[in-house]
Design a protein around this motif. Sequence first.
Motif, PDB file in Angstrom:
ATOM      1  N   ASN A 161       0.815  -1.211  -0.110  1.00  0.00           N
ATOM      2  CA  ASN A 161       0.062   0.051   0.036  1.00  0.00           C
ATOM      3  C   ASN A 161       0.663   1.284  -0.035  1.00  0.00           C
ATOM      4  O   ASN A 161       0.408   2.076  -0.413  1.00  0.00           O
ATOM      5  CB  ASN A 161      -0.911   0.019   1.172  1.00  0.00           C
ATOM      6  N   LEU A 162       2.009   1.182   0.381  1.00  0.00           N
ATOM      7  CA  LEU A 162       2.809   2.161   0.483  1.00  0.00           C
ATOM      8  C   LEU A 162       4.140   2.573  -0.114  1.00  0.00           C
ATOM      9  O   LEU A 162       4.563   3.745  -0.348  1.00  0.00           O
ATOM     10  CB  LEU A 162       3.330   2.327   2.061  1.00  0.00           C
ATOM     11  N   SER A 163       4.656   1.472  -0.879  1.00  0.00           N
ATOM     12  CA  SER A 163       5.748   1.539  -1.648  1.00  0.00           C
ATOM     13  C   SER A 163       6.263   0.486  -2.258  1.00  0.00           C
ATOM     14  O   SER A 163       5.312  -0.524  -2.287  1.00  0.00           O
ATOM     15  CB  SER A 163       7.057   2.052  -0.686  1.00  0.00           C
ATOM     16  N   GLY A 164       7.293   0.440  -3.026  1.00  0.00           N
ATOM     17  CA  GLY A 164       7.895  -0.887  -3.695  1.00  0.00           C
ATOM     18  C   GLY A 164       8.467  -1.765  -2.918  1.00  0.00           C
ATOM     19  O   GLY A 164       8.674  -1.352  -1.630  1.00  0.00           O
ATOM     20  N   LYS A 165       9.082  -2.806  -3.276  1.00  0.00           N
ATOM     21  CA  LYS A 165       9.927  -3.666  -2.547  1.00  0.00           C
ATOM     22  C   LYS A 165      11.326  -3.245  -2.486  1.00  0.00           C
ATOM     23  O   LYS A 165      11.858  -2.517  -3.367  1.00  0.00           O
ATOM     24  CB  LYS A 165       9.967  -5.197  -3.191  1.00  0.00           C
ATOM     25  N   GLU A 166      12.061  -3.688  -1.533  1.00  0.00           N
ATOM     26  CA  GLU A 166      13.664  -3.237  -1.487  1.00  0.00           C
ATOM     27  C   GLU A 166      14.274  -4.455  -0.426  1.00  0.00           C
ATOM     28  O   GLU A 166      13.799  -4.793   0.493  1.00  0.00           O
ATOM     29  CB  GLU A 166      13.743  -2.072  -0.584  1.00  0.00           C
ATOM     30  N   ASP A 167      15.352  -4.974  -1.238  1.00  0.00           N
ATOM     31  CA  ASP A 167      16.074  -6.024  -0.442  1.00  0.00           C
ATOM     32  C   ASP A 167      16.751  -5.734   0.780  1.00  0.00           C
ATOM     33  O   ASP A 167      17.104  -4.587   0.681  1.00  0.00           O
ATOM     34  CB  ASP A 167      16.780  -6.789  -1.597  1.00  0.00           C
ATOM     35  N   MET A 168      16.970  -6.526   1.725  1.00  0.00           N
ATOM     36  CA  MET A 168      17.634  -6.246   2.959  1.00  0.00           C
ATOM     37  C   MET A 168      18.789  -7.388   2.770  1.00  0.00           C
ATOM     38  O   MET A 168      18.400  -8.439   3.013  1.00  0.00           O
ATOM     39  CB  MET A 168      16.725  -6.498   4.152  1.00  0.00           C
ATOM     40  N   ILE A 169      19.864  -6.794   2.609  1.00  0.00           N
ATOM     41  CA  ILE A 169      21.398  -7.931   2.473  1.00  0.00           C
ATOM     42  C   ILE A 169      22.097  -7.724   3.659  1.00  0.00           C
ATOM     43  O   ILE A 169      22.420  -6.546   3.915  1.00  0.00           O
ATOM     44  CB  ILE A 169      21.668  -7.253   1.001  1.00  0.00           C
ATOM     45  N   PRO A 170      22.685  -8.874   4.055  1.00  0.00           N
ATOM     46  CA  PRO A 170      23.690  -8.608   4.860  1.00  0.00           C
ATOM     47  C   PRO A 170      24.639  -7.710   4.567  1.00  0.00           C
ATOM     48  O   PRO A 170      25.215  -8.214   3.623  1.00  0.00           O
ATOM     49  CB  PRO A 170      23.950 -10.159   5.402  1.00  0.00           C
ATOM     50  N   ILE A 189       5.191  -7.645   4.400  1.00  0.00           N
ATOM     51  CA  ILE A 189       5.529  -9.044   4.414  1.00  0.00           C
ATOM     52  C   ILE A 189       7.084  -8.951   4.105  1.00  0.00           C
ATOM     53  O   ILE A 189       7.541  -7.871   3.439  1.00  0.00           O
ATOM     54  CB  ILE A 189       4.702  -9.831   3.436  1.00  0.00           C
ATOM     55  N   CYS A 190       7.646 -10.217   4.184  1.00  0.00           N
ATOM     56  CA  CYS A 190       8.809 -10.419   3.702  1.00  0.00           C
ATOM     57  C   CYS A 190       8.700 -10.791   2.073  1.00  0.00           C
ATOM     58  O   CYS A 190       8.144 -12.040   2.139  1.00  0.00           O
ATOM     59  CB  CYS A 190       9.814 -11.411   4.472  1.00  0.00           C
ATOM     60  N   ALA A 191       9.292 -10.283   1.085  1.00  0.00           N
ATOM     61  CA  ALA A 191       9.096 -10.813  -0.277  1.00  0.00           C
ATOM     62  C   ALA A 191      10.153 -11.451  -0.754  1.00  0.00           C
ATOM     63  O   ALA A 191       9.990 -11.928  -2.050  1.00  0.00           O
ATOM     64  CB  ALA A 191       8.661  -9.466  -1.091  1.00  0.00           C
ATOM     65  N   GLU A 192      11.102 -11.909   0.200  1.00  0.00           N
ATOM     66  CA  GLU A 192      12.326 -12.833  -0.517  1.00  0.00           C
ATOM     67  C   GLU A 192      12.224 -13.962   0.380  1.00  0.00           C
ATOM     68  O   GLU A 192      12.147 -13.954   1.652  1.00  0.00           O
ATOM     69  CB  GLU A 192      13.583 -12.000  -0.517  1.00  0.00           C
TER      70      GLU A 192
END
Length: 341
Positions: A161-170, A189-192
Amino acid sequence: MTDRSTAFDAWWGWPPPVLDPAGPYAESVTVLAWVLFGMGVVVTAIVAAALYVALAGPARLKAKLGGEKMVWVMGIGFPAVVLTGLLIWGLTLTASLTDPVRGDEQRIRVTGHMWWWDVEYLDAQGRVVLRDANELHLPVGRPVVLELRSVDVIHSFWVPNLSGKEDMIPGRTNFLKVQADRAGRYGGICAEYCGGPHALMGFVVAAHNDADYRRLLAGGGFATPARIDPQAVPGRMPAIRRATAATASGAPDGQALFMANGCAACHRVAGTAANGLSGPDLTHLSRRLSLGAGILPNNRGTLQGWIADSQALKPGNRMPSYDMLSAREVAAIAAWLDTPR
């Protein structure tokens, strides 16, 4: 802070809707999605028409369709023009998602864990001033910059509802802008895929009007790292009572049970000796909307169920089930955690 009894009645369902934008960043993603859907329909119609001609059309059209010129035009030229145009237009449309950070936006650091979210509210100097878990609070009508990190595997932060996806990378920090233009609750949600109970790794976003948002921050609506009991510092830790400790009324002592059964090794509760960091901060658990990273409404009953047997509710999560505790002991721990702080 929140009426938890009606929390899930007004929520998004599961999974959250992906084509219902509530802010400018999600709006651009939604427009792009609809255009891509439309182009998919157009291309499918063209291919179907060509297939019909090839199978049942007149000989003259079949000959043209199989000619070298048609192959160049429809097989190479048409896809190149369409895909290049969509790429340039799409990048232009969604450029706002990666606009440079001005520096005056609210900044929130979100760290992905297997399988929950650590949330830290930062001041202008980047210092942590408030801490929460599995829940994100935003001001209405103002962009918020999220610093996205991971401590284990690749996760992906997504609030449709608020933005696109962005990966969270160690090992690195990615930035994402979000904005809610109307007050309410939104699902994330987590999308990966991140292993185990990935499908049950959600979170809640609550958008407040500006006055309410400032009051929440100023009033300690979230867990505050600075609020630590002096007795909790090393060398001054109070003695932990036995797990069978009871209150003056004879009921089990929830705090003593929490400490004696190892909960403090993973969780922090401000004002006590519990300073664990591998699990969500529980200081203001009573104020949260959900349990288990967005999968359950937060009330006394679900909290008792989670403590007693979290593995039955979210198989594979890193919290063991405490089925060795009696129902009265579980209820005592839940009552202590559910006490507003």
